[in-house]
Scaffold this motif. Structure first.
Motif, PDB file in Angstrom:
ATOM      1  N   TRP A 165       0.820  -1.205   0.000  1.00  0.00           N
ATOM      2  CA  TRP A 165       0.000   0.000   0.000  1.00  0.00           C
ATOM      3  C   TRP A 165       0.855   1.256   0.000  1.00  0.00           C
ATOM      4  O   TRP A 165       0.593   2.196  -0.737  1.00  0.00           O
ATOM      5  CB  TRP A 165      -0.910  -0.036   1.231  1.00  0.00           C
ATOM      6  CG  TRP A 165      -1.693   1.201   1.459  1.00  0.00           C
ATOM      7  CD1 TRP A 165      -2.885   1.531   0.892  1.00  0.00           C
ATOM      8  CD2 TRP A 165      -1.341   2.289   2.313  1.00  0.00           C
ATOM      9  NE1 TRP A 165      -3.310   2.755   1.349  1.00  0.00           N
ATOM     10  CE2 TRP A 165      -2.366   3.240   2.231  1.00  0.00           C
ATOM     11  CE3 TRP A 165      -0.268   2.558   3.149  1.00  0.00           C
ATOM     12  CZ2 TRP A 165      -2.358   4.421   2.926  1.00  0.00           C
ATOM     13  CZ3 TRP A 165      -0.254   3.741   3.855  1.00  0.00           C
ATOM     14  CH2 TRP A 165      -1.293   4.663   3.740  1.00  0.00           C
ATOM     15  N   GLY A 166       1.896   1.271   0.806  1.00  0.00           N
ATOM     16  CA  GLY A 166       2.758   2.447   0.898  1.00  0.00           C
ATOM     17  C   GLY A 166       3.501   2.723  -0.403  1.00  0.00           C
ATOM     18  O   GLY A 166       3.677   3.871  -0.802  1.00  0.00           O
ATOM     19  N   PHE A 167       3.940   1.672  -1.079  1.00  0.00           N
ATOM     20  CA  PHE A 167       4.644   1.824  -2.354  1.00  0.00           C
ATOM     21  C   PHE A 167       3.727   2.455  -3.389  1.00  0.00           C
ATOM     22  O   PHE A 167       4.106   3.406  -4.084  1.00  0.00           O
ATOM     23  CB  PHE A 167       5.149   0.458  -2.831  1.00  0.00           C
ATOM     24  CG  PHE A 167       5.867   0.511  -4.142  1.00  0.00           C
ATOM     25  CD1 PHE A 167       7.211   0.829  -4.201  1.00  0.00           C
ATOM     26  CD2 PHE A 167       5.194   0.243  -5.330  1.00  0.00           C
ATOM     27  CE1 PHE A 167       7.889   0.884  -5.412  1.00  0.00           C
ATOM     28  CE2 PHE A 167       5.856   0.291  -6.544  1.00  0.00           C
ATOM     29  CZ  PHE A 167       7.203   0.613  -6.588  1.00  0.00           C
ATOM     30  N   VAL A 168       2.512   1.948  -3.495  1.00  0.00           N
ATOM     31  CA  VAL A 168       1.551   2.484  -4.469  1.00  0.00           C
ATOM     32  C   VAL A 168       1.172   3.917  -4.112  1.00  0.00           C
ATOM     33  O   VAL A 168       1.116   4.790  -4.985  1.00  0.00           O
ATOM     34  CB  VAL A 168       0.302   1.583  -4.558  1.00  0.00           C
ATOM     35  CG1 VAL A 168      -0.761   2.211  -5.442  1.00  0.00           C
ATOM     36  CG2 VAL A 168       0.682   0.205  -5.066  1.00  0.00           C
ATOM     37  N   ALA A 169       0.946   4.181  -2.825  1.00  0.00           N
ATOM     38  CA  ALA A 169       0.589   5.541  -2.396  1.00  0.00           C
ATOM     39  C   ALA A 169       1.714   6.517  -2.714  1.00  0.00           C
ATOM     40  O   ALA A 169       1.466   7.628  -3.207  1.00  0.00           O
ATOM     41  CB  ALA A 169       0.280   5.548  -0.904  1.00  0.00           C
ATOM     42  N   GLY A 170       2.946   6.114  -2.458  1.00  0.00           N
ATOM     43  CA  GLY A 170       4.075   6.985  -2.746  1.00  0.00           C
ATOM     44  C   GLY A 170       4.254   7.209  -4.235  1.00  0.00           C
ATOM     45  O   GLY A 170       4.578   8.313  -4.684  1.00  0.00           O
ATOM     46  N   LYS A 171       4.058   6.177  -4.997  1.00  0.00           N
ATOM     47  CA  LYS A 171       4.219   6.287  -6.447  1.00  0.00           C
ATOM     48  C   LYS A 171       3.148   7.191  -7.044  1.00  0.00           C
ATOM     49  O   LYS A 171       3.438   8.016  -7.907  1.00  0.00           O
ATOM     50  CB  LYS A 171       4.163   4.896  -7.078  1.00  0.00           C
ATOM     51  CG  LYS A 171       4.715   4.859  -8.459  1.00  0.00           C
ATOM     52  CD  LYS A 171       4.916   3.453  -8.940  1.00  0.00           C
ATOM     53  CE  LYS A 171       5.415   3.496 -10.362  1.00  0.00           C
ATOM     54  NZ  LYS A 171       5.358   2.223 -11.010  1.00  0.00           N
ATOM     55  N   LEU A 172       1.907   7.046  -6.610  1.00  0.00           N
ATOM     56  CA  LEU A 172       0.827   7.870  -7.161  1.00  0.00           C
ATOM     57  C   LEU A 172       0.845   9.303  -6.624  1.00  0.00           C
ATOM     58  O   LEU A 172       0.108  10.154  -7.119  1.00  0.00           O
ATOM     59  CB  LEU A 172      -0.529   7.217  -6.908  1.00  0.00           C
ATOM     60  CG  LEU A 172      -0.810   5.980  -7.762  1.00  0.00           C
ATOM     61  CD1 LEU A 172      -2.159   5.377  -7.412  1.00  0.00           C
ATOM     62  CD2 LEU A 172      -0.745   6.301  -9.236  1.00  0.00           C
ATOM     63  N   ALA A 173       1.680   9.579  -5.631  1.00  0.00           N
ATOM     64  CA  ALA A 173       1.828  10.950  -5.144  1.00  0.00           C
ATOM     65  C   ALA A 173       2.885  11.707  -5.942  1.00  0.00           C
ATOM     66  O   ALA A 173       2.978  12.931  -5.835  1.00  0.00           O
ATOM     67  CB  ALA A 173       2.204  10.942  -3.664  1.00  0.00           C
TER      68      ALA A 173
END
Length: 153
Positions: free
Chosen positions: A64-72
């Motif tokens: 979840w954190g990887f995807v959240a960081g990438k989409l930010a």
């Protein structure tokens, strides 16, 4: 001239209503789009796979954190939007070509082509909304495992 022979290359076109005489050649532009978007998609997809699976901890870092960081990150937002738009339009144009080649009924063919483009358009709109309106902390409560991560944002 019989049906078994072809007209000379420089002879005037027939009065067949299916032959286009004026205006842009949409089939040519569709053909060019398929070739250009295919090459760009190969670069985008392999770049996406490399950054997600090979860099850092590889597949073990996907959470979840990887995807959240990438989409930010605006760079990855543009990368993902390009990949989404090109892939959906490329696929819809390919399906349109298949329908045009194999469906003989005019009404059925037009309905299927219309449905393909409506579906592609809807997926493009929804995918674009996900990429740009993604909020990783939406709906996270104090009971959630992500509460502390969202507080840090």
């Amino acid at each position: 001239m019989t049906a078994d022979t072809l007209a000379a290359p420089r002879s005037p076109q027939s009065r067949d209503p299916h032959i286009r005489k004026k205006g842009p050649n949409l089939e040519k532009w569709g053909w060019l789009y398929m070739r250009i978007s295919g090459v760009v998609l190969v670069v985008l997809i392999f770049g996406h796979l490399f950054s997600n699976l090979m860099v850092g901890d590889g597949i073990h870092a996907l959470d979840w954190g990887f995807v959240a960081g990438k989409l930010a990150n605006p760079f990855w937002q543009v990368w993902d939007i390009l990949m989404l738009w090109l892939a959906l339009i490329h696929g819809a144009n390919g399906m349109r070509t298949i329908v045009n080649d194999y469906v003989t009924g005019e009404t059925v063919r037009k309905t299927l082509v219309w449905a393909i483009f409506v579906a592609a358009g809807l997926l493009i709109v929804l995918g674009t909304l996900v990429v740009f309106a993604f909020d990783p902390c939406n709906g996270v409560t104090t009971d959630s495992a992500f509460w502390e991560a969202c507080q840090a944002l």
